[in-house]
Design a protein around this motif. Structure first.
Motif, mmCIF file in Angstrom:
data_model
loop_
_atom_site.group_PDB
_atom_site.id
_atom_site.type_symbol
_atom_site.label_atom_id
_atom_site.label_comp_id
_atom_site.label_asym_id
_atom_site.label_seq_id
_atom_site.Cartn_x
_atom_site.Cartn_y
_atom_site.Cartn_z
ATOM 1 N N GLN A 298 11.630 8.026 1.569
ATOM 2 C CA GLN A 298 11.203 9.323 1.045
ATOM 3 C C GLN A 298 11.211 9.317 -0.491
ATOM 4 O O GLN A 298 10.256 9.765 -1.134
ATOM 5 N N ALA A 299 12.301 8.785 -1.046
ATOM 6 C CA ALA A 299 12.407 8.740 -2.518
ATOM 7 C C ALA A 299 11.286 7.870 -3.100
ATOM 8 O O ALA A 299 10.721 8.177 -4.153
ATOM 9 N N ALA A 300 10.952 6.799 -2.389
ATOM 10 C CA ALA A 300 9.884 5.907 -2.855
ATOM 11 C C ALA A 300 8.544 6.619 -2.810
ATOM 12 O O ALA A 300 7.736 6.512 -3.740
ATOM 13 N N PHE A 301 8.317 7.364 -1.731
ATOM 14 C CA PHE A 301 7.041 8.064 -1.589
ATOM 15 C C PHE A 301 6.887 9.125 -2.687
ATOM 16 O O PHE A 301 5.803 9.346 -3.215
ATOM 17 N N GLU B 291 12.677 5.865 7.470
ATOM 18 C CA GLU B 291 13.106 4.461 7.461
ATOM 19 C C GLU B 291 13.317 3.972 6.024
ATOM 20 O O GLU B 291 12.634 4.423 5.110
ATOM 21 N N PRO B 292 14.239 2.990 5.853
ATOM 22 C CA PRO B 292 14.377 2.381 4.520
ATOM 23 C C PRO B 292 13.223 1.408 4.262
ATOM 24 O O PRO B 292 12.546 0.992 5.204
ATOM 25 N N ILE B 293 13.025 1.079 3.008
ATOM 26 C CA ILE B 293 12.006 0.073 2.657
ATOM 27 C C ILE B 293 12.694 -1.101 1.963
ATOM 28 O O ILE B 293 13.782 -0.928 1.407
ATOM 29 N N PRO B 294 12.081 -2.275 1.978
ATOM 30 C CA PRO B 294 12.716 -3.415 1.295
ATOM 31 C C PRO B 294 12.831 -3.164 -0.206
ATOM 32 O O PRO B 294 12.093 -2.350 -0.770
ATOM 33 N N GLU B 295 13.746 -3.901 -0.828
ATOM 34 C CA GLU B 295 13.917 -3.797 -2.289
ATOM 35 C C GLU B 295 12.669 -4.291 -3.028
ATOM 36 O O GLU B 295 11.948 -5.137 -2.513
ATOM 37 N N GLY B 296 12.419 -3.731 -4.195
ATOM 38 C CA GLY B 296 11.372 -4.276 -5.076
ATOM 39 C C GLY B 296 9.993 -3.699 -4.855
ATOM 40 O O GLY B 296 9.033 -4.158 -5.447
ATOM 41 N N LEU B 297 9.877 -2.687 -3.983
ATOM 42 C CA LEU B 297 8.554 -2.126 -3.712
ATOM 43 C C LEU B 297 8.243 -0.905 -4.570
ATOM 44 O O LEU B 297 7.088 -0.654 -4.898
ATOM 45 N N ALA C 277 0.857 -1.195 0.000
ATOM 46 C CA ALA C 277 0.000 0.000 0.000
ATOM 47 C C ALA C 277 0.891 1.242 0.000
ATOM 48 O O ALA C 277 1.915 1.283 0.690
ATOM 49 N N ARG C 278 0.473 2.261 -0.765
ATOM 50 C CA ARG C 278 1.275 3.492 -0.828
ATOM 51 C C ARG C 278 1.387 4.134 0.554
ATOM 52 O O ARG C 278 2.382 4.784 0.879
ATOM 53 N N GLY C 279 0.357 3.911 1.389
ATOM 54 C CA GLY C 279 0.384 4.445 2.752
ATOM 55 C C GLY C 279 1.603 3.973 3.534
ATOM 56 O O GLY C 279 2.142 4.694 4.371
ATOM 57 N N LYS C 280 2.052 2.744 3.217
ATOM 58 C CA LYS C 280 3.208 2.209 3.945
ATOM 59 C C LYS C 280 4.487 2.945 3.541
ATOM 60 O O LYS C 280 5.394 3.115 4.344
ATOM 61 N N LEU C 281 4.548 3.392 2.272
ATOM 62 C CA LEU C 281 5.702 4.188 1.833
ATOM 63 C C LEU C 281 5.697 5.533 2.551
ATOM 64 O O LEU C 281 6.735 6.070 2.929
ATOM 65 N N LYS C 282 4.481 6.061 2.748
ATOM 66 C CA LYS C 282 4.343 7.356 3.432
ATOM 67 C C LYS C 282 4.860 7.248 4.872
ATOM 68 O O LYS C 282 5.607 8.108 5.338
ATOM 69 N N PHE C 283 4.484 6.155 5.565
ATOM 70 C CA PHE C 283 4.957 5.960 6.946
ATOM 71 C C PHE C 283 6.479 5.904 6.977
ATOM 72 O O PHE C 283 7.122 6.512 7.820
ATOM 73 N N ALA C 284 7.070 5.133 6.035
ATOM 74 C CA ALA C 284 8.528 4.981 5.996
ATOM 75 C C ALA C 284 9.183 6.340 5.757
ATOM 76 O O ALA C 284 10.186 6.684 6.394
ATOM 77 N N ALA C 285 8.574 7.137 4.856
ATOM 78 C CA ALA C 285 9.125 8.463 4.557
ATOM 79 C C ALA C 285 9.075 9.338 5.811
ATOM 80 O O ALA C 285 10.052 10.002 6.168
ATOM 81 N N GLN C 286 7.940 9.318 6.512
ATOM 82 C CA GLN C 286 7.776 10.156 7.705
ATOM 83 C C GLN C 286 8.778 9.768 8.789
ATOM 84 O O GLN C 286 9.294 10.610 9.505
ATOM 85 N N ARG C 287 9.054 8.473 8.892
ATOM 86 C CA ARG C 287 9.953 8.000 9.952
ATOM 87 C C ARG C 287 11.410 7.957 9.497
ATOM 88 O O ARG C 287 12.282 7.549 10.249
#
Ligand SMILES: NC(=O)c1ccc[n+]([C@@H]2O[C@H](COP(=O)([O-])OP(=O)(O)OC[C@H]3O[C@@H](n4cnc5c(N)ncnc54)[C@H](O)[C@@H]3O)[C@@H](O)[C@H]2O)c1
Length: 358
Positions: A223-226, A204-210, A192-202
């Motif tokens: 942040q870059a993903a969001f 935090e890195p996200i796993p590869e491939g998302l 869910a895009r919302g999960k990228l938003k949480f990672a950006a706010q915190r």
């Protein structure tokens, strides 16, 4: 002025009946007729009950904002035309997707009762929430159901780097004899895009491939993903499935398609134009209903009896995690985070409704 009695800095648990009554009153205040408000409130509270919090009462404000801005029609004249004996074309008159979707599956079920199978294509609708709602409708009528929708651009088409396809959920299910119904309801995005938003706010890195960044490069930076775009699940396969839903819900029905469906949050300059496609098939089409249910029960029992992989406690059928959450939340209440409480309080305040979340 409303009476407010609620803690604002911690999660609270609220009984579903209380929440539904509140949401229903908020929708009536925003212009919906009572029966439509009831359907919409049921839809959002059901999603919250099943643990699909992203599509539950957290979205009341989004739907109300569209009603206030007159980019959702509160009192649609939904028309149903039988274009062949077993196929209905529905014009949602830009009403709330939660209400128009309910009408679409109802029509598919009514046709199935007559002919064994019923199809309904819907145009001029809006965001229809948790797709499982419509499958549960079919299951209640002892039908196998499928529900497709298109959605605003959020995900790259395979090979692309800009939002184009919707995260459109694929949903299907069937009634079963014992245990929860078989129910698949899955978005076509890998996350869910919302999960990228949480990672950006915190930070935090996200796993590869998302996700890809703005330039179309794979990224693990939240942040870059969001700022970039979320990818389809299963690579080209998720992209293809989302495209199928565009074909059936958008191209076929006469709804908006190909990037033209407006975003439910930010597309406030006009109606969304969303399309849906519903199928209902009588579960006793090939054998008596009880036999079908028993055979599905056997499939579930055999799947669940498989030796589990390392780290897995128990094997679940699709739909089972949500059914387990629903039974827990029905007993203990629906947990609401402070931001959801605040948004409901703001809507209640506008409608001059007293609420007590203690
Ligand atoms: N209306 C829209 O435009 C729109 C767009 C995107 C998503 N959504 C909604 O968002 C919600 C969330 O979608 P999602 O893709 O994040 O769902 P998800 O990833 O949580 O679940 C997907 C499916 O996998 C099943 N599942 C999950 N864990 C399982 C396990 N351990 N064993 C067996 N099955 C399991 C679930 O029962 C479900 O059927 C859905 O209700 C969807 O309809 C709506």
């Amino acid at each position: 002025m409303q009476q407010v009695n609620t803690p604002t800095n911690r999660n609270v648990r609220v009984a579903s009946s209380k929440l539904k009554a509140l949401v229903c009153r908020i929708f009536v205040y925003n212009g919906l007729p009572g029966d439509h408000a009831e359907i919409a409130a049921h839809a959002l509270v059901k999603a919250s009950l099943r643990g699909v919090d992203s599509h539950g009462v957290a979205r009341v404000a989004m739907y109300c904002e569209r009603l206030r801005r007159k980019v959702t029609n509160p009192r649609p004249e939904i028309t149903v035309a039988r274009v062949t004996p077993a196929v209905a074309q529905i014009d949602g008159d830009n009403g709330l997707g939660l209400v128009v979707g309910n009408c679409g599956m109802n029509e598919a079920i009514a046709i199935a009762k007559e002919f064994g199978i019923g199809l309904a294509g819907v145009k001029r609708s809006g965001h229809y929430g948790m797709a499982a709602l419509y499958i549960l409708q079919a299951i209640e009528a002892n039908c196998i159901g499928m529900a497709f929708t298109n959605a605003s651009p959020a995900m790259a088409v395979w090979g692309g780097r800009k939002p184009f396809l919707g995260t459109s959920p694929f949903a299907a299910g069937a009634p079963s004899g014992s245990g929860p119904p078989f129910l698949i309801d899955m978005a076509c995005s890998v996350v869910a895009r919302g999960k990228l938003k949480f990672a950006a706010q915190r930070g935090e890195p996200i796993p590869e491939g998302l996700a890809l960044d703005k330039k179309g490069r794979p990224t693990t930076d939240g942040q870059a993903a969001f700022e970039g775009v979320v990818l389809p699940f299963g690579g080209v396969k998720g992209s293809a499935l989302s495209m199928l839903m565009e074909v059936l819900s958008g191209v076929l029905t006469g709804a908006a398609f190909g990037g033209d469906v407006r975003n439910p949050f930010t597309g406030l300059d006009g109606f969304q134009g969303t399309g849906h496609f519903f199928m209902a098939l009588k579960a006793d089409a090939f054998m008596p209903l009880e036999q079908f249910k028993e055979r599905l029960g056997t499939l579930a029992a055999r799947a669940k009896a498989q030796p589990p992989a390392e780290g897995v406690d128990q094997i679940l059928m699709p739909g089972e995690p949500e059914a387990l959450t629903e039974s827990e939340r029905s007993e203990n209440g629906i947990p609401l985070t402070p931001d959801v409480v605040a948004s409901l309080m703001a809507e209640a305040d506008l409608a001059d409704i007293s609420i007590d979340f203690t």
